[in-house]
Design a protein around this motif. Structure first.
Motif, PDB file in Angstrom:
ATOM      1  N   ARG A  22      30.478 -13.927  44.045  1.00 49.66           N
ATOM      2  CA  ARG A  22      31.431 -14.316  42.995  1.00 49.66           C
ATOM      3  C   ARG A  22      30.771 -14.531  41.434  1.00 49.66           C
ATOM      4  O   ARG A  22      31.750 -14.459  40.824  1.00 49.66           O
ATOM      5  CB  ARG A  22      31.861 -16.072  43.162  1.00 49.66           C
TER       6      ARG A  22
ATOM      7  N   PHE B 222      20.500 -15.279  37.181  1.00 48.57           N
ATOM      8  CA  PHE B 222      20.578 -17.024  38.466  1.00 48.57           C
ATOM      9  C   PHE B 222      18.297 -16.878  38.697  1.00 48.57           C
ATOM     10  O   PHE B 222      17.611 -17.886  38.896  1.00 48.57           O
ATOM     11  CB  PHE B 222      21.143 -17.134  39.759  1.00 48.57           C
TER      12      PHE B 222
ATOM     13  N   LEU C 262      15.919 -17.055  36.275  1.00 49.42           N
ATOM     14  CA  LEU C 262      15.683 -19.341  35.681  1.00 49.42           C
ATOM     15  C   LEU C 262      15.092 -19.676  36.878  1.00 49.42           C
ATOM     16  O   LEU C 262      14.421 -19.846  36.256  1.00 49.42           O
ATOM     17  CB  LEU C 262      17.644 -19.350  35.519  1.00 49.42           C
TER      18      LEU C 262
ATOM     19  N   ALA D 293      20.452 -22.862  35.305  1.00 48.73           N
ATOM     20  CA  ALA D 293      20.971 -21.779  36.355  1.00 48.73           C
ATOM     21  C   ALA D 293      22.452 -22.038  38.032  1.00 48.73           C
ATOM     22  O   ALA D 293      23.138 -22.041  37.993  1.00 48.73           O
ATOM     23  CB  ALA D 293      19.676 -21.089  37.724  1.00 48.73           C
ATOM     24  N   ILE D 294      22.352 -23.040  38.400  1.00 48.43           N
ATOM     25  CA  ILE D 294      21.924 -24.049  38.768  1.00 48.43           C
ATOM     26  C   ILE D 294      23.637 -24.364  38.855  1.00 48.43           C
ATOM     27  O   ILE D 294      24.217 -24.610  39.333  1.00 48.43           O
ATOM     28  CB  ILE D 294      21.618 -24.617  40.449  1.00 48.43           C
TER      29      ILE D 294
ATOM     30  N   ARG E  65      25.817 -22.086  37.519  1.00 46.84           N
ATOM     31  CA  ARG E  65      26.680 -21.414  38.673  1.00 46.84           C
ATOM     32  C   ARG E  65      27.230 -21.513  39.340  1.00 46.84           C
ATOM     33  O   ARG E  65      28.828 -21.552  39.435  1.00 46.84           O
ATOM     34  CB  ARG E  65      25.098 -21.360  39.847  1.00 46.84           C
TER      35      ARG E  65
ATOM     36  N   LYS F 119      30.657 -21.811  36.549  1.00 43.26           N
ATOM     37  CA  LYS F 119      31.449 -20.827  36.991  1.00 43.26           C
ATOM     38  C   LYS F 119      31.815 -19.987  37.993  1.00 43.26           C
ATOM     39  O   LYS F 119      33.663 -19.677  38.387  1.00 43.26           O
ATOM     40  CB  LYS F 119      29.975 -19.227  36.991  1.00 43.26           C
ATOM     41  N   ARG F 120      31.085 -20.551  39.356  1.00 43.61           N
ATOM     42  CA  ARG F 120      32.440 -20.384  40.350  1.00 43.61           C
ATOM     43  C   ARG F 120      33.041 -20.995  40.186  1.00 43.61           C
ATOM     44  O   ARG F 120      34.428 -20.456  41.027  1.00 43.61           O
ATOM     45  CB  ARG F 120      31.674 -20.994  41.418  1.00 43.61           C
TER      46      ARG F 120
END
Lengths: 336, 267, 284
Positions: A101, A110, A113, C27-28, C31, C34-35
């Motif tokens: 996605r 990602f 980072l 970042a996690i 994510r 965003k997801r």
């Protein structure tokens, strides 16, 4: 031990494995495996499914911890200093581990980072790596729109966004067409030269193993052989005859006569190891009229593998996990 | 990145807009029904001065306010007098139903208890015990006239408090009687509910009012609407706020002698 | 083409680790957010649930709970039925989204993305923390979607209410996402999850005093006359009861229990469930 203090960039040894052992209950998945991989080497791991390849790879990636023994990635111990080891290794798993996605760029960002790559270097690296694997124009597309081959290329690019010195590739070309496979190897060779990378590859494709500097053959959790492809063929490779007998009587006779030489019998084709210089001549004189066909095979790594493990290299069947994945891909509940 | 972010924000914006739009839907038909009939009906007691007076020219604060609200909404106000209301403390015995009126006024206390039964709009009028005296607090042993009235304040707490303060208590039968006795010097000071006290003070020059402690009971009056009539409540509330803004409320407070009292001054 | 490199020895180990942790958590978290935004199905769920519960059910049931005769109501709470269930709808949205965040844990595991993170230099506890943090943020955001209907539900909300409400919602989302992860860890086959989530979410929701009050005006003994003893016991044992109570206290200023209990239970859930999830995550 000797390498603990030496952090020179011209590291002589990429990966050191010493006495690595792992048990699952009573099953010995790895049995005191030891070897060294030189820095900048292309090293292939060959073994049938369940041989311990995956276990070995997982220990080296610090996902699993060994019961005994040590392993070092560019000098960093995977048990005692896993975070440091992980910063030095890049991994391309057999199954895609991209986020469908997110866009290509977001996946690489990602990764950068999570590996603590500083912002400026991160952006530069991402652009470089996307260019190497020829995906620059796709950077803002969602990963789900990519083909399987493109995803694999992206994963290779991703594994190199940080300063990886050792790159593990678990079946990097499985399921790809010949063209995509060639392309991936082209990138890998290019990157290996540019970055002085150590590559450790597992693969089912014999012709890909041929280009490795050295090959390790593993089965039953043991390291059976470790040498260059040429030396392995010399030491363990045999010429073989693939014979289709005319009828059952002939087959039985052959089974009895060549009990020591028969490597396997499959679909009515018997594979017989050529033993001695006159073997083929004698065989033809005696059975030439009673066989349907016969072909003579030069020594290959496949025959090395065969003689070392008694098995061929083939794919495994579907597992519960595969079924779950298939369920998800059909659009099962709350999917990605 | 730009592409992904943009479409993400668009999706988010659409969701927020849809929810915000859905929030504007009409939750019920209460306002619609009133507008269709053109009449806003209010249930009031016979008399609850100064909120509801038995008097055509000065009908009481609540009535004047509601008349103005009706006028501003192009409605006609119709009062429905309930004989039991104001006499009994248990509203269940008033037998006021939705069939009789949309609004209840004239002594609706905006307490948590009332809000279990009605939606309330606070009109800023407070009820509680008030001391009517000349200047500072009366000295110990002073004779205090008490007019308990019908406002539903706690008389027991009051008498305990007065006794503990060392006063002599005399019961008065009406606000007029309190005025007379104060004039005659029979009482040094008096205690009444704040609504009655205003009547007394306006007739007794030199006297002023001070709240007794809040612990003796203090509550606010307001307008009551049936629970669940959200659209009508919104209309009434917005009219009320507009009237507060343009000074109409202040004007009516002055008209009925409902001056603001200092909040802190207890005795 | 030039290929840039950074040598590890240029900086200390701890500085590198700090950058990994800060960057990795971000970042996690990013994510997850965003997801969630790209999962139109989930987004639609966060939108349709408040619509159904507040608008459709609220309007539909209004005639049954509204006042008819002064002094007589079925529902002895100083709020309308819609105002009463409104905070619970916020909780429901958080509950659903938190469990869905946990579903993404399963997908990460099954589809291999988890490995990408596991072989990264992120310490394991920080991976889980960031994941739960992201899930909680999304769940809190879904809870806020319900707040958009506050005008319809006739719940006046001040800025202060929203800020303290977001705090409570975040605590609740953090605890429930951790709980979801604990449940997800126990689920090996995927087909069963739908049943499981319904077996967790809806019972927790309905027994949390979300759609009916345990009347606070009555004594404990009388409560048990109104509702059978077993139901009262179940509601009192459900930790979500106190979470919903905290939200209700925040948004409509109505508490069924001591106002201190709600935030304490929320905090205990967040810390407790996360700790369990962490212990299990490290073991795997």
């Amino acid at each position: 031990m000797a390498l603990e203090g030496t952090t020179s960039p011209m590291q002589a040894i990429g990966v050191e494995v010493a006495g690595l052992t792992k048990r699952y209950g009573s099953v010995l998945a790895l049995d005191h495996v030891s070897f060294d991989v030189k820095a900048g080497e292309l090293f292939a791991l060959l073994g049938p499914n369940g041989a311990g390849k995956t276990t070995l790879l997982h220990i080296l990636c610090t996902i699993l911890s060994p019961d005994e023994g040590t392993a070092r990635i560019a000098g960093a111990d995977v048990v005692r200093n896993p975070l440091r080891a992980r910063r030095r290794l890049g991994v391309v798993f057999q199954e895609p581990s991209l986020d469908d996605r997110l866009t290509l760029y977001e996946n690489l960002e990602f990764h950068g980072l999570v590996y603590g790559v500083p912002a400026a270097l991160r952006r530069q690296r991402i652009d470089e790596m996307l260019a190497v694997v020829e995906l620059s124009e796709w950077r803002d597309r969602l990963v789900r729109t990519l083909s399987v081959g493109m995803k694999r290329r992206l994963e290779i690019a991703r594994a190199l966004v940080h300063d990886s010195r050792v790159l593990f590739l678990d079946e990097p070309t499985v399921g790809l067409d010949a063209q995509s496979r060639a392309r991936i190897w082209r990138y890998l060779h290019q990157l290996r030269l540019q970055r002085q990378l150590t590559l450790i590859v597992t693969t089912h494709y014999i012709e890909e193993v041929e280009q490795a500097d050295r090959v390790a053959v593993i089965d039953g959790g043991k390291l059976l052989a470790l040498d260059s492809p040429g030396s392995l063929k010399l030491a363990h490779g045999h010429e073989v005859l693939e014979v289709t007998p005319l009828d059952g009587a002939v087959e039985n006779e052959l089974l009895e006569k060549f009990a020591m030489n028969i490597v396997r019998t499959q679909d009515g084709v018997m594979t017989i190891r050529v033993d001695g210089p006159d073997f083929v001549e004698n065989f033809l004189a005696r059975y030439g009229s009673r066989i349907r066909s016969m072909s003579r095979k030069e020594p290959s790594l496949e025959s090395v593998f065969l003689s070392l493990t008694g098995r061929t290299i083939r794919d495994q069947g579907s597992t519960a996990r595969d079924r779950t994945l298939a369920f998800g891909k059909q659009g099962g509940e709350h999917t990605r | 990145m730009a592409r992904g972010l943009k479409s993400d924000l668009i999706a988010l914006g659409v969701m927020v807009a849809l929810l915000g739009g859905a929030s504007m839907l009409q939750p019920d038909t209460s306002l619609q029904l009133v507008e269709r009939s053109g009449v806003l009906r209010v249930c009031v007691p016979q008399s609850f001065p100064p909120l509801v007076n038995d008097n055509r020219t000065n009908p009481g604060f609540d009535i004047s306010i509601l008349e103005e609200i009706a006028k501003r909404s192009n409605l006609r106000l119709s009062t429905n007098v309930s004989a039991t209301m104001g006499r009994d403390f248990n509203p269940a015995n008033w037998r006021i139903t939705r069939a009789q009126c949309e609004v209840v006024a004239g002594g609706v206390v905006t307490s948590v208890m009332t809000r279990s039964f009605l939606e309330t709009i606070d009109t800023g009028i407070e009820n509680g015990w008030v001391m009517i005296s000349k200047g500072a607090a009366p000295a110990k042993g002073a004779r205090i006239g008490v007019y308990p009235g019908f406002a539903g304040l706690d008389r027991l707490k009051l008498s305990t408090y007065l006794r503990d303060s060392g006063y002599q208590i005399a019961l008065a039968s009406s606000p007029e009687a309190v005025v007379q006795e104060l004039k005659a010097g029979q009482y040094d000071a008096a205690v009444a509910s704040s609504l009655d006290a205003l009547q007394v003070v306006s007739a007794s020059p030199g006297y002023s009012t001070n709240w007794l402690p809040e612990s003796l009971g203090r509550f606010a009056f307001g307008l009551g609407l049936w629970k669940g009539d959200v659209t009508l409540k919104r209309r009434v509330l917005s009219a009320w706020r507009a009237m507060q803004q343009d000074g109409f409320v202040a004007q009516q407070r002055a008209r009925y002698g409902l001056i603001e009292m200092p909040k802190t001054a207890g005795l | 083409m030039s290929v840039s490199t950074v040598e590890d020895q240029d900086e200390s180990e701890s500085a590198a680790l700090l950058r990994v942790i800060v960057g990795g958590v971000y970042a996690i978290w990013l994510r997850e957010v965003k997801r969630a935004l790209r999962d139109r199905g989930q987004l639609f769920g966060g939108f349709s649930r408040p619509i159904l519960w507040v608008i459709i059910m609220g309007v539909g049931l209004n005639p049954y709970f509204r006042g008819e005769v002064y002094g007589e109501v079925r529902f002895v709470v100083p709020y309308t039925y819609l105002q009463f269930i409104f905070p619970a709808v916020i909780a429901l949205n958080i509950l659903y989204t938190s469990v869905q965040a946990a579903v993404s844990v399963i997908w990460d595991r099954e589809f291999g993305f988890l490995r990408e993170v596991l072989v990264s230099p992120m310490p394991r506890p920080m991976i889980l923390f960031a994941k739960v943090l992201g899930g909680a943020t999304v769940a809190m955001f879904h809870g806020s979607m319900a707040i958009l209907l506050s005008y319809f539900a006739d719940v006046p909300i001040s800025t202060g209410d929203i800020l303290s409400g977001l705090g409570l919602m975040f605590l609740m989302a953090f605890g429930l996402t951790s709980l979801g992860v604990i449940i997800a860890n126990r689920i090996r086959s995927f087909e069963g999850f739908g049943v499981f989530s319904n077996a967790v979410i809806l019972p927790l929701y309905f027994t949390s005093s979300s759609v009916f009050p345990l009347d606070p005006a009555l004594t404990a003994a009388q409560t048990r006359v109104v509702y059978p003893d077993w139901l009262v016991r179940v509601v009192e044992l459900n930790p979500l009861t106190y979470a919903v109570d905290a939200l209700r206290g925040n948004f409509i200023h109505f508490y069924q229990f001591d106002p201190r209990i709600g935030p304490l239970v929320l905090l205990a859930m967040a810390v407790g469930f996360f700790t369990i999830a962490l212990i299990e995550f490290r073991r795997n």
